[in-house]
Design a protein around this motif. Structure first.
Motif, PDB file in Angstrom:
ATOM      1  N   THR A  51       4.495 -30.895  24.512  1.00 22.00           N
ATOM      2  CA  THR A  51       3.606 -30.491  25.718  1.00 22.00           C
ATOM      3  C   THR A  51       2.109 -30.362  25.190  1.00 22.00           C
ATOM      4  O   THR A  51       1.947 -30.204  24.138  1.00 22.00           O
ATOM      5  CB  THR A  51       4.160 -29.489  26.491  1.00 22.00           C
ATOM      6  N   ALA A  52       1.337 -30.743  26.192  1.00 20.87           N
ATOM      7  CA  ALA A  52      -0.212 -30.384  26.014  1.00 20.87           C
ATOM      8  C   ALA A  52      -0.371 -28.841  25.554  1.00 20.87           C
ATOM      9  O   ALA A  52      -1.268 -28.585  24.546  1.00 20.87           O
ATOM     10  CB  ALA A  52      -0.721 -30.576  26.959  1.00 20.87           C
ATOM     11  N   GLU A  53       0.531 -27.905  26.105  1.00 18.02           N
ATOM     12  CA  GLU A  53       0.294 -26.392  25.794  1.00 18.02           C
ATOM     13  C   GLU A  53       0.566 -26.085  24.330  1.00 18.02           C
ATOM     14  O   GLU A  53      -0.174 -25.676  23.398  1.00 18.02           O
ATOM     15  CB  GLU A  53       0.727 -25.600  26.768  1.00 18.02           C
ATOM     16  N   ALA A  54       1.892 -26.630  23.860  1.00 19.88           N
ATOM     17  CA  ALA A  54       2.219 -26.473  22.663  1.00 19.88           C
ATOM     18  C   ALA A  54       1.359 -26.902  21.524  1.00 19.88           C
ATOM     19  O   ALA A  54       1.129 -26.492  20.613  1.00 19.88           O
ATOM     20  CB  ALA A  54       3.671 -26.657  22.582  1.00 19.88           C
ATOM     21  N   ALA A  55       0.998 -28.182  21.917  1.00 18.64           N
ATOM     22  CA  ALA A  55       0.130 -29.197  21.125  1.00 18.64           C
ATOM     23  C   ALA A  55      -1.307 -28.345  20.737  1.00 18.64           C
ATOM     24  O   ALA A  55      -1.746 -28.209  19.481  1.00 18.64           O
ATOM     25  CB  ALA A  55       0.028 -30.613  21.621  1.00 18.64           C
ATOM     26  N   GLU A  56      -1.803 -28.105  21.804  1.00 13.85           N
ATOM     27  CA  GLU A  56      -2.974 -27.354  21.548  1.00 13.85           C
ATOM     28  C   GLU A  56      -3.190 -26.087  20.801  1.00 13.85           C
ATOM     29  O   GLU A  56      -3.800 -25.538  20.058  1.00 13.85           O
ATOM     30  CB  GLU A  56      -3.552 -27.019  23.027  1.00 13.85           C
ATOM     31  N   PRO A  86       4.638 -19.163  19.489  1.00 17.06           N
ATOM     32  CA  PRO A  86       6.007 -19.145  20.420  1.00 17.06           C
ATOM     33  C   PRO A  86       6.684 -20.260  19.912  1.00 17.06           C
ATOM     34  O   PRO A  86       6.666 -21.098  18.938  1.00 17.06           O
ATOM     35  CB  PRO A  86       5.336 -20.138  21.529  1.00 17.06           C
ATOM     36  N   ARG A  87       8.128 -20.130  20.097  1.00 14.35           N
ATOM     37  CA  ARG A  87       9.204 -20.845  19.609  1.00 14.35           C
ATOM     38  C   ARG A  87       9.043 -22.332  19.764  1.00 14.35           C
ATOM     39  O   ARG A  87       9.179 -23.137  18.779  1.00 14.35           O
ATOM     40  CB  ARG A  87      10.528 -20.521  20.560  1.00 14.35           C
ATOM     41  N   GLU A  88       8.376 -22.723  21.012  1.00 10.23           N
ATOM     42  CA  GLU A  88       8.218 -24.392  21.112  1.00 10.23           C
ATOM     43  C   GLU A  88       7.148 -24.663  20.169  1.00 10.23           C
ATOM     44  O   GLU A  88       7.107 -26.009  19.569  1.00 10.23           O
ATOM     45  CB  GLU A  88       7.882 -24.634  22.509  1.00 10.23           C
ATOM     46  N   VAL A  89       6.147 -23.940  19.679  1.00  9.18           N
ATOM     47  CA  VAL A  89       5.215 -24.357  18.726  1.00  9.18           C
ATOM     48  C   VAL A  89       5.686 -24.433  17.284  1.00  9.18           C
ATOM     49  O   VAL A  89       5.319 -25.383  16.712  1.00  9.18           O
ATOM     50  CB  VAL A  89       3.813 -23.276  18.865  1.00  9.18           C
ATOM     51  N   VAL A  90       6.605 -23.413  17.235  1.00  7.98           N
ATOM     52  CA  VAL A  90       7.194 -23.627  15.692  1.00  7.98           C
ATOM     53  C   VAL A  90       7.998 -24.834  15.711  1.00  7.98           C
ATOM     54  O   VAL A  90       8.111 -25.594  14.647  1.00  7.98           O
ATOM     55  CB  VAL A  90       8.138 -22.455  15.467  1.00  7.98           C
ATOM     56  N   LEU A  91       8.817 -25.226  16.743  1.00  6.06           N
ATOM     57  CA  LEU A  91       9.624 -26.275  16.626  1.00  6.06           C
ATOM     58  C   LEU A  91       8.787 -27.713  16.565  1.00  6.06           C
ATOM     59  O   LEU A  91       9.231 -28.578  15.865  1.00  6.06           O
ATOM     60  CB  LEU A  91      10.617 -26.407  18.132  1.00  6.06           C
ATOM     61  N   LEU A  92       7.613 -27.696  17.298  1.00  2.30           N
ATOM     62  CA  LEU A  92       6.702 -28.812  17.198  1.00  2.30           C
ATOM     63  C   LEU A  92       6.336 -28.896  15.965  1.00  2.30           C
ATOM     64  O   LEU A  92       6.413 -30.092  15.348  1.00  2.30           O
ATOM     65  CB  LEU A  92       5.660 -28.636  18.159  1.00  2.30           C
ATOM     66  N   ALA A  93       5.930 -27.880  15.200  1.00  2.00           N
ATOM     67  CA  ALA A  93       5.200 -28.182  13.696  1.00  2.00           C
ATOM     68  C   ALA A  93       6.333 -28.592  12.733  1.00  2.00           C
ATOM     69  O   ALA A  93       6.325 -29.368  12.047  1.00  2.00           O
ATOM     70  CB  ALA A  93       4.904 -26.663  13.233  1.00  2.00           C
ATOM     71  N   ALA A  94       7.811 -28.173  13.028  1.00  2.00           N
ATOM     72  CA  ALA A  94       8.843 -28.493  12.290  1.00  2.00           C
ATOM     73  C   ALA A  94       9.365 -29.960  12.507  1.00  2.00           C
ATOM     74  O   ALA A  94       9.357 -30.798  11.560  1.00  2.00           O
ATOM     75  CB  ALA A  94      10.033 -27.785  12.418  1.00  2.00           C
ATOM     76  N   VAL A 167      -0.475 -35.700  20.634  1.00  3.43           N
ATOM     77  CA  VAL A 167       0.374 -35.215  21.848  1.00  3.43           C
ATOM     78  C   VAL A 167      -0.369 -34.865  22.842  1.00  3.43           C
ATOM     79  O   VAL A 167      -0.088 -35.010  24.231  1.00  3.43           O
ATOM     80  CB  VAL A 167       1.407 -34.316  20.896  1.00  3.43           C
ATOM     81  N   ARG A 168      -1.378 -33.933  22.651  1.00  5.28           N
ATOM     82  CA  ARG A 168      -2.273 -33.685  23.653  1.00  5.28           C
ATOM     83  C   ARG A 168      -2.820 -34.601  24.477  1.00  5.28           C
ATOM     84  O   ARG A 168      -2.746 -34.631  25.514  1.00  5.28           O
ATOM     85  CB  ARG A 168      -3.567 -32.568  23.078  1.00  5.28           C
TER      86      ARG A 168
END
Length: 744
Positions: A51-56, A86-94, A167-168
């Motif tokens: 998502t744009a929010e997690a990517a930013e 946030p969890r979704e940001v960590v998963l995105l990085a992984a 992604v953004r």
């Protein structure tokens, strides 16, 4: 203007691609399906991460908070940047880390796994990796993927920034553009290029993983251009210099080559590389130089169509190859000369399989190699050892180019799986395959593949060492004396000073010859253990465990069985990457010079073991890697330490430099000497970060000197300075300009 490809063209291209490369793209394809679709995570499908929010959020954590300072490596910095994410940001990085390393072949599976796990450690609640993804991460080294350099590995943070920016940007596009990019690889590439500042190596990897039908897995943009330029005549010239034109040209070049070849290929394969890199000829770019003694090779061979010549060959103790119209194969000095002879009409066809078989039969098979004779794809009819060089017998009606073979086994055996169709195939690079074949004939399940014993190993002494390694004689004498006295020595220095090269040459100079059977090289890493190094239990096919001996145990036993006055050398690359106490265990005492020959009971075996007197250990330590742990003091006491320094002022390097006779090279050397003084005086860096002379090892034969110097500056030195002075961009830019001025 590029020629449209029809369904038949695309089918030909698909058949030409390596199955192992396609496999790694297909298995990771579901990541792209979610990235470009519903946005869900493959690690935890309950979470929406693309998502744009997690990517930013992720981009800002890394790009806007770079954590200035040089005392921490990029992974330590990422740990700090992900704190409280946030969890979704960590998963995105992984998943971005998963993607960047999935495309790489020269990374150990445990390192790949540890990087993803390291990122996921920041997730709350805890994340368990699905078995499918754990399987992806466990892919063995060098199975498939791109061979990348330190520049790629060291740009993890930039890859995360680029991935987040993509992604953004993707989520900001109207659905019509996104749908076009999902179905059209070239539209997807346009989106990637438009998403922000280009990170070409990671983008090239992502392009392939997303659309392996259209893109090549070549990460370096300059290498793509070089291959395209070298083969542009196949498509009546290149179409442009941008990423789109180069990638479209490569696709059309693949189509033209695929029409001539019967088996899948990559552009680095023997027989293909020579088409765009004439300097490669018979030298494999991933092996030692031709001057190095060569270990035994294993060959799959067809004695005529459907083994039509087998009865005669086996009874006469020979192997032969067709293409009698070529005459004496020794008359052809290069693979390209063979190709031209096979194509007298000048059609331009590559004749890849025939050319390679002819060349390898004449030039690459060696006395002592093992040959497996086959009939079709399902049956083996013999095994033998090559006992002569190639020869030409014009009086024979057919198969006039021959070698003598001692056929040790004649009969019929079922081949495990399907054998390759080609007349001659070097299967040495598949050791598991060769072991299975040996087991068929010798009746032992766990076969060791021995190196070739030869009475004609090249001599190598101190004078050769001083010619090859840029080290003064007095320092060589000191190093040799230190190794004899301590039995164990560590070569410590920054990258580019030739530690690995010097270690092998030091061993050879002490032995007095180049004997590969008395040298073994391993590399430590964070997950390396006693069980990997010495011995431990490993899973077997019966769902149980088998006690397996490690490389150090086997090497010591080989040395013990030999004469005690014949030295053996065990070389450990990146010795400070491992947990020394965990790896060595009771060996920490046994490797001491005054404890050699003393015995201790082994941890996993009811056996008393000692390290022989004739085993010498040479470790290499990179002093510029901030991520490495400080060496165990117990290990420091047992090793002598020898500092490896840049050798720009050594007699050997200055001799080589004078021979090159290039003003640009001379200017670059002077600039690097000045730069090393600045690095040594920098309190955050120091002498351990100096730039070594190996960066200037010289271009390949036939390569343009000025282009090579420019590539060294732009592709190796400037990225290294960006990493060194990440928090001092003005200083990095200043020295980048000085280096560029050298090649201007």
């Amino acid at each position: 203007m590029h020629t449209p490809l029809d369904a038949d063209d695309l089918a030909i291209i698909e058949r030409s691609r390596s199955a192992s490369f396609i496999s790694i793209a297909r298995e990771i394809g579901q990541v792209f399906a979610h990235m470009l679709g519903d946005g869900r995570s493959v690690i935890d499908p309950a979470e929406t991460i693309w998502t744009a929010e997690a990517a930013e959020d992720l981009r800002a954590r890394v790009e806007d908070n770079p954590i200035l300072g040089s005392t921490q490596g990029q992974w330590e910095k990422l740990d700090l940047q992900l704190q409280g994410a946030p969890r979704e940001v960590v998963l995105l990085a992984a998943e971005l880390v998963l993607l960047r390393e999935h495309a790489v072949r020269n990374i150990r599976p445990d390192v790949r796994y540890s990087h993803v796990e390291r990122v996921l450690a920041h997730a709350e609640p805890k994340v368990e990796l699905p078995e499918t993804i754990a399987g992806w991460l466990s892919r063995p080294t060098n199975t498939a993927g791109a061979h990348v350099g330190q520049g790629y590995f060291g740009r993890m943070w930039r890859h995360i920034i680029w991935g987040s920016s993509f992604v953004r940007y993707w989520t900001s596009l109207p659905e019509s553009e996104r749908e076009e990019a999902r179905t059209d690889p070239w539209a997807l590439q346009r989106v990637m290029l438009a998403s922000g500042e280009d990170e070409a190596e990671f983008r090239n990897a992502m392009q392939f993983l997303a659309r392996p039908d259209a893109f090549e897995l070549i990460t370096a943009a300059d290498m793509k251009k070089r291959i395209r330029n070298g083969l542009a005549d196949r498509i009546n010239g290149g179409s442009g210099a941008g990423p789109y034109d180069i990638d479209r040209d490569l696709l059309e070049i693949r189509l033209e080559l695929a029409r001539e070849m019967t088996e899948p290929f990559n552009f680095w394969d023997s027989g293909v590389r020579e088409l765009w890199d004439p300097t490669s000829n018979a030298v494999d770019p991933e092996t030692d130089s031709p001057a190095e003694p060569r270990e035994r090779h294993y060959w799959m061979y067809s004695p005529g169509e459907k083994a039509s010549e087998w009865e005669q060959f086996s009874s006469e103790g020979i192997m032969g190859i067709a293409w009698d119209e070529l005459g004496n194969l020794s008359a052809y000095p290069t693979k390209d000369a063979v190709r031209r002879a096979l194509d007298p009409g000048g059609s331009g066809a590559s004749k890849m399989n025939a050319r390679l078989a002819v060349w390898q039969f004449q030039n690459e098979i060696a006395i002592g190699d093992i040959v497996y004779a086959k009939r079709g794809r399902k049956e083996l009819v013999g095994r033998g050892e090559v006992v002569s060089d190639a020869r030409f017998e014009p009086e024979r009606e057919s198969y006039q180019n021959l070698r003598s073979v001692r056929w040790t086994h004649i009969g019929s055996w079922e081949h495990p799986g399907d054998a390759v169709l080609k007349t001659l195939t070097d299967i040495t690079k598949y050791p598991g395959y060769a072991q299975k074949l040996e087991a068929l004939f010798v009746g032992v399940d766990d076969v060791e593949l021995p190196v070739t014993s030869t009475d004609h190993l090249p001599a190598y002494g101190m004078a050769d060492f001083l010619d090859d390694v840029y080290l003064p004689k007095e320092r060589y004498d000191r190093l040799r004396s230190l190794l004899w006295r301590k039995k164990n020595v560590i070569l410590a220095g920054p990258p580019g000073v030739g530690k690995t090269f010097a270690a092998k040459r030091l061993a050879q100079s002490i032995m007095g010859l180049k004997d590969p059977s008395r040298i073994q090289v391993v590399q430590f890493h964070q997950s390396y253990s006693y069980e990997d190094f010495m011995m431990g239990y490993r899973p077997n096919e019966d769902a149980g465990f088998t006690l397996t001996e490690g490389p150090f145990y086997r090497f010591c036993e080989e040395a013990r069985a030999d004469d005690s006055d014949r030295p053996y050398f065990f070389i450990i690359d990146e010795i400070n990457r491992g947990n020394i106490s965990k790896i060595f265990g009771e060996l920490l005492m046994l490797i001491e010079a005054d404890k050699r020959g003393q015995e201790l009971r082994l941890l996993y075996k009811d056996e008393h073991f000692s390290v022989p007197h004739n085993v010498h250990i040479i470790g290499m330590m990179n002093t510029a890697d901030r991520s490495l742990a400080v060496l165990d003091y117990a290990l420091r006491r047992r090793f002598g330490f020898f500092e490896m320094r840049p050798g720009f002022d050594s007699d050997g390097f200055t001799r080589w430099q004078r021979g090159v006779d290039s003003r640009a090279l001379d200017s670059l050397v002077r600039t690097l000497i000045d730069l090393n003084k600045v690095i040594a005086e920098d309190p955050a860096l120091g002498q351990g970060f100096a730039i070594g002379h190996s960066y200037l090892t010289g271009p390949l034969e036939g390569e343009d000197l000025e282009e090579w110097i420019q590539s060294v500056v732009e592709d190796e030195l400037i990225p290294l300075l960006d990493e060194y002075w990440f928090d001092e961009q003005a200083r990095s830019a200043e020295w980048a300009e000085k280096l560029r001025a050298v090649v201007a």
